[in-house]
Design a protein around this motif. Structure first.
Motif, PDB file in Angstrom:
ATOM      1  N   ALA A   1       0.611  24.664 -10.284  1.00  0.00           N
ATOM      2  CA  ALA A   1       1.791  24.693  -9.962  1.00  0.00           C
ATOM      3  C   ALA A   1       1.505  23.582  -8.248  1.00  0.00           C
ATOM      4  N   LEU A   2       1.881  24.323  -7.676  1.00  0.00           N
ATOM      5  CA  LEU A   2       2.246  24.361  -6.538  1.00  0.00           C
ATOM      6  C   LEU A   2       1.084  23.328  -5.373  1.00  0.00           C
ATOM      7  N   VAL A   3      -0.335  23.774  -6.227  1.00  0.00           N
ATOM      8  CA  VAL A   3      -1.733  23.609  -5.658  1.00  0.00           C
ATOM      9  C   VAL A   3      -2.011  22.338  -5.892  1.00  0.00           C
ATOM     10  N   VAL A   4      -1.314  21.760  -7.109  1.00  0.00           N
ATOM     11  CA  VAL A   4      -1.268  20.363  -7.944  1.00  0.00           C
ATOM     12  C   VAL A   4      -0.376  19.693  -6.956  1.00  0.00           C
ATOM     13  N   GLY A   5       1.014  20.270  -7.678  1.00  0.00           N
ATOM     14  CA  GLY A   5       1.662  19.281  -6.835  1.00  0.00           C
ATOM     15  C   GLY A   5       1.643  19.331  -5.049  1.00  0.00           C
ATOM     16  N   VAL A   6       1.371  19.840  -4.707  1.00  0.00           N
ATOM     17  CA  VAL A   6       1.091  19.926  -3.111  1.00  0.00           C
ATOM     18  C   VAL A   6      -0.030  18.878  -2.624  1.00  0.00           C
ATOM     19  N   GLY A   7      -0.982  18.866  -3.208  1.00  0.00           N
ATOM     20  CA  GLY A   7      -2.446  18.818  -2.533  1.00  0.00           C
ATOM     21  C   GLY A   7      -2.547  16.870  -3.416  1.00  0.00           C
ATOM     22  N   MET A   8      -2.384  17.532  -4.691  1.00  0.00           N
ATOM     23  CA  MET A   8      -2.178  15.642  -5.101  1.00  0.00           C
ATOM     24  C   MET A   8      -0.970  14.753  -4.195  1.00  0.00           C
ATOM     25  N   SER A   9       0.148  15.437  -4.083  1.00  0.00           N
ATOM     26  CA  SER A   9       0.976  14.457  -4.058  1.00  0.00           C
ATOM     27  C   SER A   9       0.761  14.132  -1.978  1.00  0.00           C
ATOM     28  N   ALA A  10      -0.326  14.784  -1.737  1.00  0.00           N
ATOM     29  CA  ALA A  10      -0.545  14.755   0.041  1.00  0.00           C
ATOM     30  C   ALA A  10      -1.539  13.568  -0.391  1.00  0.00           C
ATOM     31  N   GLY A  11      -2.245  14.009  -1.396  1.00  0.00           N
ATOM     32  CA  GLY A  11      -3.567  13.042  -0.947  1.00  0.00           C
ATOM     33  C   GLY A  11      -3.386  11.289  -1.206  1.00  0.00           C
ATOM     34  N   ILE A  12      -2.589  11.408  -2.620  1.00  0.00           N
ATOM     35  CA  ILE A  12      -2.271   9.902  -2.966  1.00  0.00           C
ATOM     36  C   ILE A  12      -1.252   9.614  -1.456  1.00  0.00           C
TER      37      ILE A  12
ATOM     38  N   GLY B   1       1.376  -1.418  -0.173  1.00  0.00           N
ATOM     39  CA  GLY B   1       0.252   0.250  -0.240  1.00  0.00           C
ATOM     40  C   GLY B   1       0.868   1.599   0.248  1.00  0.00           C
ATOM     41  N   MET B   2       1.772   1.356   0.835  1.00  0.00           N
ATOM     42  CA  MET B   2       2.417   2.365   0.726  1.00  0.00           C
ATOM     43  C   MET B   2       3.805   2.425  -0.287  1.00  0.00           C
ATOM     44  N   ALA B   3       4.238   1.148  -1.130  1.00  0.00           N
ATOM     45  CA  ALA B   3       5.247   1.233  -2.235  1.00  0.00           C
ATOM     46  C   ALA B   3       4.057   1.349  -3.551  1.00  0.00           C
ATOM     47  N   LEU B   4       2.524   1.333  -3.799  1.00  0.00           N
ATOM     48  CA  LEU B   4       2.212   1.890  -4.700  1.00  0.00           C
ATOM     49  C   LEU B   4       1.709   3.298  -4.207  1.00  0.00           C
ATOM     50  N   GLY B   5       1.525   3.937  -3.232  1.00  0.00           N
ATOM     51  CA  GLY B   5       1.153   5.235  -3.275  1.00  0.00           C
ATOM     52  C   GLY B   5       2.361   6.166  -3.064  1.00  0.00           C
ATOM     53  N   LEU B   6       4.124   5.770  -2.661  1.00  0.00           N
ATOM     54  CA  LEU B   6       4.770   6.175  -3.372  1.00  0.00           C
ATOM     55  C   LEU B   6       4.702   6.485  -5.065  1.00  0.00           C
ATOM     56  N   TYR B   7       4.790   5.444  -5.736  1.00  0.00           N
ATOM     57  CA  TYR B   7       4.719   5.209  -7.306  1.00  0.00           C
ATOM     58  C   TYR B   7       3.212   6.032  -7.269  1.00  0.00           C
ATOM     59  N   ASN B   8       2.231   5.711  -7.264  1.00  0.00           N
ATOM     60  CA  ASN B   8       1.514   6.675  -7.552  1.00  0.00           C
ATOM     61  C   ASN B   8       1.316   8.430  -7.189  1.00  0.00           C
ATOM     62  N   LEU B   9       2.355   8.887  -6.935  1.00  0.00           N
ATOM     63  CA  LEU B   9       3.300  10.453  -6.359  1.00  0.00           C
ATOM     64  C   LEU B   9       3.450  10.629  -8.336  1.00  0.00           C
ATOM     65  N   GLY B  10       3.195   9.596  -8.980  1.00  0.00           N
ATOM     66  CA  GLY B  10       4.104  10.538  -9.974  1.00  0.00           C
ATOM     67  C   GLY B  10       3.353  10.811 -10.755  1.00  0.00           C
ATOM     68  N   PRO B  11       2.322  10.852 -10.756  1.00  0.00           N
ATOM     69  CA  PRO B  11       0.514  11.709 -11.495  1.00  0.00           C
ATOM     70  C   PRO B  11       0.772  13.103 -10.812  1.00  0.00           C
ATOM     71  N   PRO B  12       0.966  13.095  -9.597  1.00  0.00           N
ATOM     72  CA  PRO B  12       1.128  14.734  -8.961  1.00  0.00           C
ATOM     73  C   PRO B  12       2.095  15.959  -9.274  1.00  0.00           C
ATOM     74  N   ILE B  13       3.622  14.996  -9.580  1.00  0.00           N
ATOM     75  CA  ILE B  13       4.716  15.336  -9.183  1.00  0.00           C
ATOM     76  C   ILE B  13       4.747  15.770 -11.377  1.00  0.00           C
ATOM     77  N   GLY B  14       4.182  14.783 -11.431  1.00  0.00           N
ATOM     78  CA  GLY B  14       4.160  14.872 -13.410  1.00  0.00           C
ATOM     79  C   GLY B  14       3.385  16.231 -13.950  1.00  0.00           C
ATOM     80  N   ALA B  15       2.431  15.985 -13.040  1.00  0.00           N
ATOM     81  CA  ALA B  15       0.981  17.596 -13.051  1.00  0.00           C
ATOM     82  C   ALA B  15       1.901  18.442 -12.633  1.00  0.00           C
ATOM     83  N   ALA B  16       2.535  18.509 -11.846  1.00  0.00           N
ATOM     84  CA  ALA B  16       2.406  19.888 -10.664  1.00  0.00           C
ATOM     85  C   ALA B  16       4.506  20.461 -12.168  1.00  0.00           C
TER      86      ALA B  16
END
Length: 440
Positions: A279-290, A151-166
């Protein structure tokens, strides 16, 4: 060899299951994460640069919605199934590398497009390549990390979309403001081609099922295409997770593909402001959520499997009032303040659904099952969400010429209700199954 290194499943399967996570696993996760960042950055460039692309190629909101939605998703979703089947039977790392090379070359083609038709073909090819990115990565991660850490590993991997979007927002908007929207596509595509070559040398193919209690030396039979297909579409748990995720993605992609255009055209935001504040809203918000959702899934599913449905359902309930406030806000700074909450809460479904699917199926069915999950949720969300919002905006233009996108975004609220209902239904099914297993 250190104990931590011995615990990582190598290509020969010499790692005893049940031990800690070693250095090689984290290197693999980091490499796959970087590929995912590029995957999502390439995908998001179109929506980020929507305004200058519209001005350059003279395309409507409906055409823009088709480019980011149905045209892209037709290839992204359906090609993922044969790619998943192939990766379950061959080397998953090589499949990922080839896919990355294809979508990166197609991204360069987007930057070279001189007409709507050329851009549409290039976007379809990006979708074709990206179909081979995520499903193999899910399965590789599942074979590098034991069940209680996935769960944690996939959560870290799924930080790709927010970082990529930001990064896409910051980089794409900055390049477009200083040079041209075409240059952003060219640079990102070139980086992706280099990454495609590098991943073959950095990530080793792990043994399938090496951390699932299978004895060392066990050879698993190759999963049949029809067998995996039947298993997936006859499982209420997998179907509910897929439909709930699809309804959620209808919102996230419908909003995401038009948020920049909405903020610029109807809220008065400049491209330079987009590059920093959005960019800050998307990067921080999505990353924290995932990230928080991965932690929550690992924590609460130990007590009850119902958490796979309850966690995303509750997060979406909390998101609705903030989403409505974002669409209503009269200025872009206030809109961004309200947008922070749904950006955080809208993505709790992702780690939950991915971890659930990987836990529900056999190791030799993981890539294709992940591909089927992506097929369903992305065809509903990615394929139909942006297409719907673009068409709705053009419909509302006659009655609300200055606020057509605002009206279109309001109509996404019922999809929140639909997604919440599906995730509560999933939690109920999981709860009933747990009671049945206890009785037996």
């Amino acid at each position: 060899m250190s104990q931590s290194e011995a615990s990582v499943p190598d290509a020969a399967g010499r790692a005893p299951p049940g031990q800690g996570v070693g250095r090689r696993a984290w290197i693999a996760l980091g490499s796959l994460w970087f590929i995912y960042v590029l995957n999502f950055l390439d995908r998001q460039l179109l929506s980020i640069l929507a305004k200058p692309i519209q001005d350059s190629l003279n395309i409507t909101d409906s055409q823009l919605g088709l480019l980011g939605g149905l045209y892209f998703a037709m290839f992204y979703c359906f090609i993922a199934i044969p790619v998943g089947w192939l990766a379950d039977r061959t080397n998953r790392v090589r499949v990922l590398a080839i896919a990355c090379g294809i979508w990166s070359a197609a991204t360069i083609a987007c930057g070279l497009s001189r007409s709507y038709a050329q851009l549409a073909v290039a976007r379809m090819t990006v979708g074709f390549g990206e179909a081979g990115g995520v499903p193999p990565s899910y399965a590789i991660i599942a074979d590098y990390f034991p069940p209680h850490r996935r769960g944690m590993a996939l959560g870290l991997y799924n930080l790709g979309p927010p970082i990529g979007a930001a990064l896409g927002i910051a980089f794409g908007a900055s390049i477009a403001a200083a040079f041209s929207w075409r240059d952003a596509f060219l640079v990102v595509g070139a980086v992706g081609i280099v990454a495609a070559i590098a991943v073959v040398f950095v990530v080793r193919e792990p043994r399938r099922g090496g951390l699932d209690g299978l004895a060392v030396g066990t050879v698993q039979p190759k999963a049949g295409f029809g067998e995996t297909l039947k298993m997936f579409f006859t499982s209420p748990v997998l179907l509910l997770a897929s439909f709930g995720s699809g309804a959620t993605q209808f919102i996230t992609y419908g909003l995401g593909n038009f948020a920049t255009l909405f903020l610029m055209r109807e809220k008065g935001m400049a491209l330079a402001d987009v590059a920093v504040w959005y960019a800050l809203v998307v990067g921080v918000g999505m990353s924290a959520g995932i990230f928080c959702s991965g932690w929550a899934i690992d924590r609460f599913t130990r007590r009850s499997k119902r958490a796979y449905g309850l966690v995303p359902a509750i997060s979406l309930i909390l998101a609705i009032p903030f989403y409505c406030a974002f669409v209503w806000a009269p200025t872009w700074p206030l809109a961004l303040v309200f947008l922070t909450a749904p950006t955080f809460l809208n993505y709790f479904y992702l780690s939950s659904s991915v971890a659930l699917v990987q836990a529900e199926v056999r190791p030799n069915q993981r890539v294709m099952s992940g591909a089927l999950l992506l097929l369903m949720m992305n065809f509903i969300g990615l394929g139909l969400g942006p297409t719907y919002v673009g068409a709705a905006s053009d419909v509302f233009r006659a009655s609300h010429p200055d606020h057509s996108l605002q009206m279109a975004l309001y109509t996404l609220v019922p999809f929140y209700v639909l997604a919440i209902g599906l995730f509560f239904w999933l939690a109920r099914v999981l709860g009933r199954r747990a009671k049945t297993e206890i009785v037996q």
